[in-house]
Write a protein that holds these residues in place. Structure first.
Motif, short mmCIF file in Angstrom:
data_model
loop_
_atom_site.label_atom_id
_atom_site.label_comp_id
_atom_site.label_asym_id
_atom_site.label_seq_id
_atom_site.Cartn_x
_atom_site.Cartn_y
_atom_site.Cartn_z
N ASP A 47 4.42 -3.35 8.09
CA ASP A 47 5.38 -2.38 7.56
C ASP A 47 6.56 -3.11 6.93
O ASP A 47 7.15 -3.99 7.57
CB ASP A 47 5.91 -1.46 8.66
CG ASP A 47 4.85 -0.51 9.19
OD1 ASP A 47 3.98 -0.09 8.40
OD2 ASP A 47 4.91 -0.18 10.39
N ASN B 158 0.82 -1.21 0.00
CA ASN B 158 0.00 0.00 0.00
C ASN B 158 0.86 1.27 0.00
O ASN B 158 2.09 1.20 -0.02
CB ASN B 158 -1.00 -0.01 1.16
CG ASN B 158 -0.36 0.07 2.53
OD1 ASN B 158 0.81 0.43 2.68
ND2 ASN B 158 -1.12 -0.28 3.56
N GLU B 159 0.20 2.42 0.03
CA GLU B 159 0.90 3.72 -0.03
C GLU B 159 1.71 4.00 1.24
O GLU B 159 2.59 4.86 1.23
CB GLU B 159 -0.10 4.84 -0.27
CG GLU B 159 -0.73 4.78 -1.64
CD GLU B 159 -1.82 5.83 -1.85
OE1 GLU B 159 -2.14 6.57 -0.90
OE2 GLU B 159 -2.35 5.89 -2.97
N GLN B 160 1.43 3.29 2.33
CA GLN B 160 2.19 3.44 3.57
C GLN B 160 3.38 2.48 3.63
O GLN B 160 4.00 2.33 4.67
CB GLN B 160 1.28 3.21 4.80
CG GLN B 160 0.25 4.28 5.03
CD GLN B 160 -0.92 4.20 4.05
OE1 GLN B 160 -1.39 3.11 3.70
NE2 GLN B 160 -1.37 5.34 3.57
N ASN B 161 3.68 1.86 2.50
CA ASN B 161 4.80 0.91 2.40
C ASN B 161 4.60 -0.30 3.32
O ASN B 161 5.52 -0.74 4.00
CB ASN B 161 6.14 1.60 2.66
CG ASN B 161 7.18 1.16 1.64
OD1 ASN B 161 6.86 0.70 0.56
ND2 ASN B 161 8.44 1.32 2.01
N GLN B 162 3.38 -0.81 3.31
CA GLN B 162 3.03 -2.00 4.08
C GLN B 162 2.59 -3.09 3.09
O GLN B 162 1.97 -2.80 2.08
CB GLN B 162 1.86 -1.72 5.03
CG GLN B 162 2.15 -0.63 6.05
CD GLN B 162 0.88 -0.20 6.76
OE1 GLN B 162 -0.16 0.00 6.14
NE2 GLN B 162 0.97 -0.05 8.07
#
Length: 146
Positions: free
Chosen positions: A121, A14-18
């Motif tokens: 993460d 995802n955009e949160q680098n998860q």
């Protein structure tokens, strides 16, 4: 005769680098893996991966690129077949409408087959976050590519 079991998995970041991982209970075992599963007879790899994401996550995905194919011997944890796993980087074509958990094996309900999803993460991802040998190898590759 020895059987081969072809598996296909998606690495959804995802955009949160998860990265999305799946906690599951089946065959009396609990395990954590990437979303995906077994190829059905007559299916291509990408077709099977897309089907698995619709079945498991109720979302359509687009394949971005091939990430890894098993290049060492892996025996199934469930039978005597040899596992061949193919991993693709994928992106979802719409928002995921899932209840995400923060605790491993936090299943809703009861039954023989249970599943829940968590975001992990990438900076904190480790081999201990997944159960099976090929997934552990893929985690190492992901960590080295961050």
């Amino acid at each position: 005769m020895y059987q081969f079991n072809v598996r296909v998995y998606g690495l959804l970041i995802n955009e949160q680098n998860q990265v999305l991982i799946s906690d599951e209970q089946e065959y009396g075992m609990q395990f954590t893996k990437f979303p995906g599963g077994g190829l059905e007879y007559g299916e291509g790899l990408i077709e099977g991966l897309k089907r698995e994401f619709v079945e498991e996550c109720n979302v359509e995905v687009e394949v971005i690129s091939h990430f890894y194919t098993t290049d060492f011997f892996v025996r199934s944890a469930f039978n005597d077949s040899q596992i061949i796993s193919v991993y693709y980087l994928v992106k979802s074509l719409s928002p995921l409408n899932l209840m995400f958990k923060t605790v491993q094996f936090d299943f809703d309900g009861e039954g023989e087959i249970l599943q829940s999803f968590r975001w992990v993460d990438l900076a904190k991802l480790s081999e201990e976050d997944v159960t099976f040998p090929t997934d552990k190898h893929v985690v190492k590759l992901l960590i080295n590519n961050i």
